[in-house]
Design a protein around this motif. Structure first.
Motif, PDB file in Angstrom:
ATOM      1  N   ALA A  25      -3.346  -3.122   2.194  1.00  0.00           N
ATOM      2  CA  ALA A  25      -2.841  -3.934   1.193  1.00  0.00           C
ATOM      3  C   ALA A  25      -2.666  -3.555  -0.154  1.00  0.00           C
ATOM      4  CB  ALA A  25      -3.768  -5.150   1.138  1.00  0.00           C
ATOM      5  N   ARG A  26      -3.497  -2.372  -0.419  1.00  0.00           N
ATOM      6  CA  ARG A  26      -3.607  -2.062  -1.860  1.00  0.00           C
ATOM      7  C   ARG A  26      -2.626  -0.596  -2.031  1.00  0.00           C
ATOM      8  NH1 ARG A  26      -9.323  -2.770  -4.348  1.00  0.00           N
ATOM      9  NH2 ARG A  26      -9.875  -4.997  -3.851  1.00  0.00           N
ATOM     10  N   ILE A  27      -2.002  -0.144  -1.047  1.00  0.00           N
ATOM     11  CA  ILE A  27      -1.254   0.793  -1.359  1.00  0.00           C
ATOM     12  C   ILE A  27      -0.027   0.606  -1.734  1.00  0.00           C
ATOM     13  CG2 ILE A  27      -2.336   2.285   0.398  1.00  0.00           C
ATOM     14  CD1 ILE A  27       0.268   1.486   2.486  1.00  0.00           C
ATOM     15  N   PRO A  28       0.943   1.418  -2.765  1.00  0.00           N
ATOM     16  CA  PRO A  28       2.344   1.010  -3.206  1.00  0.00           C
ATOM     17  C   PRO A  28       3.207   0.943  -2.162  1.00  0.00           C
ATOM     18  CG  PRO A  28       1.739   3.183  -3.771  1.00  0.00           C
ATOM     19  CD  PRO A  28       0.446   2.511  -3.074  1.00  0.00           C
ATOM     20  N   VAL A  29       4.252  -0.131  -2.500  1.00  0.00           N
ATOM     21  CA  VAL A  29       5.463  -0.378  -1.478  1.00  0.00           C
ATOM     22  C   VAL A  29       6.133   1.101  -0.888  1.00  0.00           C
ATOM     23  CG1 VAL A  29       7.432  -1.709  -0.837  1.00  0.00           C
ATOM     24  CG2 VAL A  29       5.600  -2.419  -2.414  1.00  0.00           C
ATOM     25  N   TYR A  30       6.305   2.017  -1.854  1.00  0.00           N
ATOM     26  CA  TYR A  30       6.848   3.423  -1.766  1.00  0.00           C
ATOM     27  C   TYR A  30       6.296   4.299  -0.734  1.00  0.00           C
ATOM     28  CZ  TYR A  30       3.980   5.476  -5.175  1.00  0.00           C
ATOM     29  OH  TYR A  30       2.923   5.556  -5.866  1.00  0.00           O
ATOM     30  N   SER A  31       4.901   3.882  -0.186  1.00  0.00           N
ATOM     31  CA  SER A  31       4.067   4.550   0.685  1.00  0.00           C
ATOM     32  C   SER A  31       4.043   3.959   2.016  1.00  0.00           C
ATOM     33  CB  SER A  31       2.602   4.709   0.067  1.00  0.00           C
ATOM     34  OG  SER A  31       2.621   5.179  -1.222  1.00  0.00           O
ATOM     35  N   VAL A  32       4.716   2.796   2.298  1.00  0.00           N
ATOM     36  CA  VAL A  32       4.409   2.297   3.394  1.00  0.00           C
ATOM     37  C   VAL A  32       5.307   2.997   4.758  1.00  0.00           C
ATOM     38  CG1 VAL A  32       5.287   0.174   4.796  1.00  0.00           C
ATOM     39  CG2 VAL A  32       4.392  -0.101   2.522  1.00  0.00           C
ATOM     40  N   ILE A  33       6.475   3.436   4.320  1.00  0.00           N
ATOM     41  CA  ILE A  33       7.476   4.141   5.463  1.00  0.00           C
ATOM     42  C   ILE A  33       6.800   5.487   5.683  1.00  0.00           C
ATOM     43  CG2 ILE A  33       9.714   5.229   5.773  1.00  0.00           C
ATOM     44  CD1 ILE A  33       9.498   2.066   6.170  1.00  0.00           C
ATOM     45  N   PRO A  34       6.219   6.377   4.717  1.00  0.00           N
ATOM     46  CA  PRO A  34       5.695   7.674   5.075  1.00  0.00           C
ATOM     47  C   PRO A  34       4.450   7.378   6.074  1.00  0.00           C
ATOM     48  CG  PRO A  34       6.413   7.520   2.728  1.00  0.00           C
ATOM     49  CD  PRO A  34       6.544   6.341   3.313  1.00  0.00           C
ATOM     50  N   LEU A  35       3.616   6.006   5.664  1.00  0.00           N
ATOM     51  CA  LEU A  35       2.426   5.807   6.423  1.00  0.00           C
ATOM     52  C   LEU A  35       2.777   5.433   8.039  1.00  0.00           C
ATOM     53  CD1 LEU A  35      -0.538   5.198   6.637  1.00  0.00           C
ATOM     54  CD2 LEU A  35      -0.145   2.891   5.759  1.00  0.00           C
TER      55      LEU A  35
END
Length: 657
Positions: A490-500
Motif C-alpha cells: 500500500a505504501r509503494i509509489p504508483v510507478y513501482s506497481v508495474i515493475p513489482l
C-alpha cells in the motif's frame, strides 16, 4: 497563481513563484534553508536559515500581495519614489511543521515577524487575501485561522473539517474561502459559515484554485460575478476536476475533468479575458511531466479533456551511455504574456530555471538539456564575509552530541593539538583514546530482533526494483506476515506497481515454495492498486503473462486437489502402519479371570449365609438339613444293597452261562 505549496505530503520540497511577474522563485531545501532565486538569470538573491530549521522544517510557502507591502512601507518613503521590482513582493510567508508561521522580508534580509498560537501541528497551506490584507492558514489540527497582519495575532479560528485541512484558496472578490480536506467546503468569510460542499474525489483533496472568467466589455455584470469556477486535485487521482460555484441547478458532479498521467504536484492558470477565449492550464505531475491544456468553459463536458501538449526534459547522456535519461519537472508557471512558461527542474541544491516559448501544436515535446554544462545556476558571492574568531585553546570547550542535547563536554586541553607539521617526540593519541576521552553517554537501546519496520520494507522494495538487486528483493519477499505485506504494497509509489508485478510474475514460474509466497504479494497488489491498473492503456500487454500463468494453473486445480487428497490418504495410512510396527505389544496379560467349578459354587452356595435372614427360617433350614441328611444316609444304604445284589446276580448269571 501557482499552487505548488499546498500538496499533501509532497515528494519534493515546497516552492513558490512570485505573482504576476514571475521574477523570483522561493525554494525550501531539504536542510530547512529558504533560498530566493532570480528567474531572469541573476542567480541566488537571498538565503535564509531559520533558527529551528532542523526541528521545524518548511512545509509551505506563499508570497504576500504587493498592495499590503506598499502600504506598510509608504510611510517611510516619499511619494515620488518608485518601487523596485524586488520590493513589490517583499514578504515571504513560511509555514513550519510545528505550527509556527514566519514572515521573512526579502529586501531587509531578516525575519520580520513570527505568528504563533494559531496551530499546534504542521501548517499545510497559507493564503493571503488581497482585499483586506489578512492571512489565512490551515493545519493538520483540523482548524483554519484568520490572522491580523497588523497585530500579528489570531483574529478568528474555526474547525474546517473532521480531518486534516490540506489546502486553501481565496475567491477573486475576497469574500469566500475554499478549504480542502475530506470534502471541499465553500465558506463565507464574514459569517464563517459553509455555503456549499463539493464531493467527488476518492482520496483527500490537496490542490485548489479559482478560475475567474471575465465578462465581455458590453456586459453590465461585474467581471468577478458573471462566472466563477474552481479546480481541485487529489493526492491519488489522475485528474483535475472543474466545479462551478454559482449555478442554479446545484449540480453535485464536476462540470469538467482534465486527465493526467499521475497525481498533480503544482497548478498554474492563465485566465481568459473573455468567455470566448480559452483558458490555459499548466499541470506538473509526480512523474515529472508537464501537461498543457487549452479549453473553453462553455458548459458541462462528460468526456475528460486530454492535454494538448506534454513536455518532458531529458539529459543528453554521458560519454559511456548515450541513452537520454529523464529529468523531472518540479514546477511550471505562465508568464504575463501567456505564451512563455517558466520551468523549474533539477534539484533544490542546484535548481535549473528556464523560460520557454511552447507551441501547443505538437502533442509531445521532449527537451534535451545538459544540466552540468549550460543551465546550472551559479550562486552569487555572499554579501557578508564570515570571519573566524580567535579563541584561546585553554578557554575552549568542545561539545559532543548527547541525549538530550549536548550532555557531555570535553576540554580542548585534553585533546592533542594538531598542527600542519608533526613534531618529533610527541606521541600521537590513538582513536580509541580519543573516543574514551569524549565520554559520550549513549542510551542503551534494546535490540529488537525480527523484521524491520514497514517503512523500511517499502523503501527496500522500491530500491530493489529500481536497481534489480536480487539480495534486497529476496530479503523483502521472504516475509510471511500478511499485514506487513499489505502495508508494504500500500505504501509503494504508483510507478513501482508495474515493475513489482513483472518481478512477481517471474518468481511465480520458479520453485513451488516461492510461488506460495508470491501469491500473497499478487493478492495485495491487486487489492490496493486495482484502480491504477484499470486505467492503464496497455494493461493487456502488461498483465498478459500473469493472466496466462494463472489461467493454466487454475485449469489443473481440480485434478491437483483430487490427487492431493489421495496422496494425503496414502501418506497417512503409511504413517499409521509404520507407527503400529514400531509399537511392541506386551504378551503378558495384565488381568486373568478364572471361572470357578460347579461343585465349588454349590459348596459356596451351601455355606453362604445371609445376615438378614430371620431366626425362624434358620431353624427350619437346620431341621430340613438334618432330615435331608438322614434321608441321604438311608438312600446310600439301599443303593449299596441293590448294588451288592446286582453284583451277585450278575455273577450267578455268568456262572450259569
Amino acid at each position: 497563481m501557482a499552487a505548488a505549496g499546498g500538496v499533501y505530503e509532497p515528494l519534493h520540497p515546497p516552492c513558490a513563484f512570485s505573482p504576476k511577474s514571475r521574477d523570483l522563485l522561493a525554494l525550501s531545501g531539504v536542510d530547512g534553508r529558504i533560498q530566493v532565486w532570480d528567474t531572469r538569470g541573476a542567480g541566488l538573491r537571498r538565503e535564509y536559515v531559520p533558527s529551528a530549521h532542523l526541528s521545524a522544517t518548511c512545509t509551505c510557502l506563499a508570497w504576500a500581495p504587493s498592495r499590503g507591502i506598499q502600504e506598510a512601507h509608504q510611510k517611510k518613503r516619499r511619494k515620488s519614489e518608485a518601487v523596485d521590482g524586488d520590493e513589490q513582493y517583499d514578504l515571504l510567508t513560511i509555514g513550519t511543521a510545528t505550527g509556527t508561521i514566519l514572515l521573512y522580508s526579502i529586501v531587509k534580509g531578516e525575519l520580520q515577524s513570527k505568528l504563533v498560537g494559531g496551530h499546534d501541528r504542521k501548517v499545510t497551506c497559507v493564503r493571503w487575501n488581497r482585499d483586506n490584507g489578512f492571512l489565512y492558514s490551515c493545519s493538520e489540527d483540523k482548524h483554519i485561522v484568520e490572522w491580523n497582519t497588523q497585530t500579528y495575532k489570531v483574529k478568528c479560528k474555526w474547525k474546517g473539517d473532521s480531518s486534516s485541512v490540506s489546502s486553501l484558496c481565496i475567491s477573486p472578490d475576497g469574500k469566500m474561502l475554499l478549504s480542502a480536506g475530506r470534502k471541499i467546503k465553500l465558506w463565507d468569510l464574514e459569517t464563517k459559515e459553509v455555503i456549499r460542499q463539493f464531493t467527488g474525489h476518492s482520496t483527500a483533496v490537496t490542490s485548489l484554485m479559482f478560475i475567474p472568467v471575465r465578462s465581455p466589455a458590453d456586459s453590465q455584470t461585474p467581471p468577478e460575478t458573471n462566472g466563477l469556477y474552481f479546480m481541485s486535485g487529489s493526492v491519488h487521482d489522475r485528474l483535475i476536476s472543474v466545479w462551478q460555484v454559482r449555478t442554479e441547478k446545484r449540480e453535485k458532479s464536476a462540470v469538467l475533468t482534465f486527465t493526467l498521467t499521475e497525481a498533480p504536484v503544482s497548478l498554474d492558470l492563465a485566465p481568459s479575458d473573455s468567455k470566448e477565449e480559452p483558458l490555459k492550464l499548466a499541470v506538473v505531475c509526480r512523474d515529472g511531466q508537464l501537461h498543457l491544456f487549452e479549453h473553453l468553459l462553455n458548459g458541462t463536458h462528460k468526456k475528460p479533456v486530454a492535454p494538448t501538449c506534454t513536455v518532458q526534459i531529458a539529459t543528453s547522456g554521458s560519454d559511456e551511455d548515450s541513452t537520454p535519461k529523464p529529468l523531472p519537472v518540479l514546477s511550471a508557471v505562465f508568464c504575463p504574456d501567456k505564451q512563455t512558461v517558466v520551468l523549474y527542474y533539477g534539484s533544490t541544491m542546484q535548481p535549473v530555471i528556464e523560460k520557454l516559448v511552447l507551441k501547443t501544436d505538437e502533442p509531445h515535446v521532449c527537451l534535451i538539456r545538459d544540466v552540468q554544462k549550460t543551465l546550472t545556476l551559479r550562486k552569487e558571492v555572499a554579501v557578508t564575509k564570515v570571519k573566524t574568531p580567535v579563541v584561546k585553546a585553554a578557554d575552549t570547550k568542545v561539545l559532543v552530541p548527547g541525549i538530550p542535547g549536548h550532555s557531555a563536554t570535553v576540554t580542548a586541553a585534553k585533546l592533542p593539538r594538531q598542527d600542519g607539521k608533526r613534531k618529533s617526540g610527541v606521541k600521537e593519541v590513538s582513536i580509541e583514546d580519543r573516543l574514551g576521552a569524549m565520554d559520550i553517554d549513549l542510551p542503551k537501546v534494546p535490540i529488537k530482533s525480527g523484521l524491520p519496520q514497514t517503512d523500511n520494507f517499502s523503501v527496500l522494495l522500491v530500491q530493489g526494483l529500481e536497481s534489480n538487486d536480487l539480495h534486497i528483493l529476496n530479503k523483502v519477499f521472504q516475509t510471511k506476515n500478511e499485514s506487513l505485506i499489505k502495508k508494504t504494497v500500500a505504501r509503494i509509489p504508483v510507478y513501482s506497481v508495474i515493475p513489482l508485478v513483472h518481478e512477481l510474475t517471474k518468481r511465480l514460474q520458479g520453485h513451488p515454495n516461492s510461488a506460495i509466497l508470491m501469491v500473497r504479494w499478487i493478492k495485495a497488489v491487486l487489492v490496493h492498486h486495482v484502480s491504477y491498473l484499470s486505467t492503464l492503456p496497455d494493461l493487456v500487454s502488461q498483465l498478459g503473462a500473469l493472466y496466462q500463468l494463472m489461467e493454466t494453473r487454475v485449469k489443473t486445480l481440480q485434478k491437483t486437489s483430487r490427487l492431493n487428497g489421495k496422496l494425503y490418504l496414502l501418506i497417512t495410512q503409511v504413517a499409521a502402519s509404520e507407527i503400529s510396527q514400531r509399537i511392541q505389544v506386551n504378551q503378558e496379560a495384565k488381568l486373568v479371570y478364572e471361572e470357578e467349578s460347579s461343585d465349588e459354587e454349590s459348596g459356596d452356595e451351601e455355606h453362604n449365609t445371609d445376615d438378614n435372614w430371620e431366626e425362624g427360617d434358620e431353624e427350619a433350614e437346620k431341621e430340613e438339613s438334618e432330615g435331608s441328611g438322614e434321608e441321604e444316609s438311608e438312600e446310600e444304604m439301599n443303593v449299596d444293597k441293590v448294588n451288592g445284589d446286582s453284583d451277585v446276580d450278575l455273577g450267578n448269571e455268568s456262572e450259569e452261562e
